[in-house]
Scaffold this active site. Structure first.
Site, short mmCIF file in Angstrom:
data_model
loop_
_atom_site.label_atom_id
_atom_site.label_comp_id
_atom_site.label_asym_id
_atom_site.label_seq_id
_atom_site.Cartn_x
_atom_site.Cartn_y
_atom_site.Cartn_z
N GLU A 349 4.14 -12.25 3.59
CA GLU A 349 2.70 -12.24 3.31
C GLU A 349 2.57 -12.29 1.81
O GLU A 349 2.87 -11.32 1.10
CB GLU A 349 2.06 -10.98 3.90
CG GLU A 349 0.54 -11.10 4.01
CD GLU A 349 -0.15 -10.78 2.70
OE1 GLU A 349 -0.48 -11.75 1.96
OE2 GLU A 349 -0.36 -9.61 2.40
N CYS A 386 -4.84 -8.26 -0.96
CA CYS A 386 -4.17 -9.47 -0.47
C CYS A 386 -5.19 -10.43 0.14
O CYS A 386 -5.18 -11.62 -0.17
CB CYS A 386 -3.11 -9.09 0.56
SG CYS A 386 -1.80 -8.05 -0.09
#
Length: 656
Positions: A349, A386
């Site tokens: 990720e 994120c």
């Protein structure tokens, strides 16, 4: 009575419980009599006078009975108390040493420091140091987790739920302590901590408790055409020991997030925390060990290692069975190459630059709502997210109204030390001056190419009170050209970049241009689109290249439904955590086939076991190809004539 009812409830749902204590029958009778009497009172009252008042009383009484039953049938959850000692709540006064960023390079630009320095980025107060784990230390941690996992792999679903319930109770009862530790470590506000650290962790725990077993129980699958006497299934076996390299932006959630999934799937886990978020593991680590012990799970299931890049590299090469990495694309590439040497599967990720599209049909009232949503998305945790909007593509018709609203909001935000000031909106930048230099370079480049600053856009210095800590003011930059670096490079900070979507003469053309601009990026983690028309918002959101998307809401809203997978495309990485996909991703799928008719009497079950037909037995008698061809034509061919030809081939082959 409550304990016995809980055991009966567990038996009905999950199979036999531990042996019952020998004295509980009178308690059970008493509890059942209480429930029955309550129902009888409600029903008799309702029968006497059926009116809306009595109907309301009936409904309220039924709710009370339901709640009473739920309490009686629930299994007690262990309570865990973990004091916040001075090692995680040091007494800071005016004589406290301040952190000097030069310590990070004091031993040479190419050498890592010999210890992990820990400090509060909002005050620059030194919090202490932690050791740098060597390769041997990492191997030892993996070894401890592997021994514990061997025992945990065979745990029941009830035991795993009990562990997560214990964890959830600890989190809900210790919100302030958990949040304060995260605030000291990262510089975020208490509000940012309660939303971004605690609420989402509670949601993940609740979803996994309720739905994790269904995701990981053996799954029956349809049998093949020629396997009509078989039954087949998929089993989801624990991978073993999971390695997780997690970032600093959410110190609590970034630890508990992989722990929840790994442990429920039957694994152990070794977590390498960021060098910018190591101090909090003192408290969070003690909490996890206490939770594991209280729930009756092996306390070595969760291991922490602290350090820099060399420690992370050691974890990648330590023999873990699966690796989760959350970080930058450049470091993710190094992790992937290192993992390839041992064929260790990885989840990557790698961040994003989420687009936030505003269509031309939004009303003034809707713009008020959208502006608040936009600012929450950008300035939550000072933009260090994120999944968070960084690029705002606003239709020409809504552009002026949007810019004036977000500019007014951002100009009123209070920035400063957040721990003991509930009115602070924006906290500190965790990585300090190094990261703020990155912000300033991107802002300066955009301005040099024609962008305009509405709010912020400077690095505090001199007598500015914000210069005493790691603060970058909330920034809104508008008229950003497509050529600006800030539209391609991840910011990871409190900067809203607004791009005007030119009026192309028609709504559809305007949406096409917005989608083109939004998809002109190497990142593709999450996305969102806003329009007065809900179908239009959904249509635009569906065309955005991203692993996640939302319409008429912040793109991070998908994370509030932990049934959904989390992850992206392109430079944002691959594979998923969260949801069914995330749980199953921490297992090895195992295909299983056995005989479905073994139960038949008189030896018929054994008679129907698979046997190799004579034409296919060794040594060959020459009819094997025709026999197999006949099977294909009979079972897969189209039309009666082809199937009859297949039967003829089978007969002919059998006769050889």
């Amino acid at each position: 009575g409550g304990r016995l009812l809980g055991q009966i409830h567990t038996y009905m749902r999950f199979g036999p419980p531990p042996p019952l204590p020998p004295v509980a029958t009178p308690d059970l009778a008493s509890a059942l009599a209480t429930l029955a009497a309550a129902f009888a009172d409600v029903l008799s009252a309702a029968a006497a006078d059926i009116s809306w008042q009595s109907a309301a009383a009936l409904a309220a009484s039924l709710c009370c009975v339901y709640l009473l039953g739920a309490v009686l049938l629930s299994e007690p959850t262990p309570r865990v108390d973990v004091p916040v000692d001075e090692d995680v709540e040091p007494k800071i006064d005016g004589s406290t040493a301040k952190f000097d960023a030069a310590l990070l390079t004091a031993e040479g630009a190419r050498r890592e420091p010999s210890v992990v320095y820990c400090w509060d980025p909002s005050s620059m107060d030194m919090l202490g140091t932690l050791p740098v784990a060597s390769a041997e230390d990492v191997a030892a941690a993996v070894g401890r987790a592997r021994v514990a996992q061997a025992a945990w792999a065979g745990s029941t679903w009830g035991a795993r739920r009990r562990l997560l319930r214990t964890m959830l109770r600890f989190v809900t009862e210790n919100q302030r302590a958990i949040a304060r530790v995260a605030v000291r470590e990262s510089g975020k506000t208490m509000v940012d901590a309660i939303f971004g650290e605690i609420l989402v962790t509670c949601e993940k725990l609740k979803w996994t408790i309720a739905h994790g077993e269904a995701a990981l129980r053996p799954e029956r699958r349809p049998t093949g055409t020629l396997a009509m006497t078989k039954r087949v299934k998929v089993e989801w076996r624990p991978v073993g020991v999971v390695g997780a390299i997690v970032p600093w932006n959410y110190p609590f959630h970034n630890v508990f997030n992989p722990v929840i999934s790994a442990l429920f799937a039957g694994n152990g886990i070794v977590i390498k925390v960021s060098e910018y978020a190591s101090w909090s593991t003192l408290y969070y680590g003690r909490a996890l060990r206490a939770i594991l012990a209280a729930a009756g799970a092996p306390t070595d299931l969760v291991q922490f290692v602290t350090g820099y890049g060399s420690t992370g590299a050691a974890l990648v090469g330590s023999g873990v069975d699966k690796l989760i990495f959350v970080g930058s694309p450049s470091v993710g590439g190094h992790v992937m190459r290192a993992a390839a040497a041992s064929l260790t599967p990885v989840v990557l990720e790698l961040g994003g630059k989420d687009p936030f599209v505003v269509c031309d049909d939004v009303s003034e009232a809707e713009l008020d709502r959208i502006a608040q949503v936009a600012c929450r998305g950008v300035f939550q945790n000072m933009g260090q997210n994120c999944a968070g909007p960084e690029r705002f593509f606003v239709a020409d018709a809504a552009y002026a109204g949007f810019c004036s609203r977000v500019g007014a909001i951002a100009s009123r935000l209070k920035c400063g030390p957040p721990l003991d000031d509930a009115e602070v909106d924006c906290g500190a930048i965790t990585m300090g001056r190094r990261q703020m230099g990155h912000y300033q370079a991107l802002v300066d480049d955009a301005v040099s190419k024609g962008a305009r600053l509405l709010v912020g856009g400077y690095t505090p210095s001199g007598d500015d009170p914000l210069a005493a800590g790691s603060f970058y003011p909330p920034t809104v930059i508008v008229d950003v050209p497509e050529s600006a670096d800030i539209l391609q490079t991840e910011i990871f900070g409190p900067i809203m970049c607004v791009v005007r979507v030119a009026d192309c003469g028609a709504a559809a053309a305007n949406d096409d241009e917005a989608v083109r601009l939004a998809n002109n990026c190497d990142f593709a983690l999450s996305s969102c689109a806003f329009a007065q028309s809900a179908p239009r918002a959904r249509a635009v959101a569906a065309r955005l290249e991203a692993g996640m998307s939302a319409s008429n809401d912040l793109e991070g809203s998908t994370y509030l439904s932990q049934s959904l997978p989390f992850g992206g495309r392109k430079q944002s990485g691959f594979d998923r955590f969260a949801g069914i996909e995330g749980l199953r991703g921490l297992t090895t799928p195992r295909a299983v086939c056995d005989d479905a008719l073994e139960w038949l009497p008189f030896g018929l079950g054994a008679l129907l076991r698979t046997a190799i037909p004579p034409p296919l037995q060794y040594p060959s008698r020459g009819g094997g190809f025709d026999f197999a061809s006949g099977l294909i034509e009979l079972f897969y061919g189209e039309g009666v004539s082809l199937k009859l030809r297949g039967v003829a081939k089978l007969i002919g082959a059998a006769a050889k």
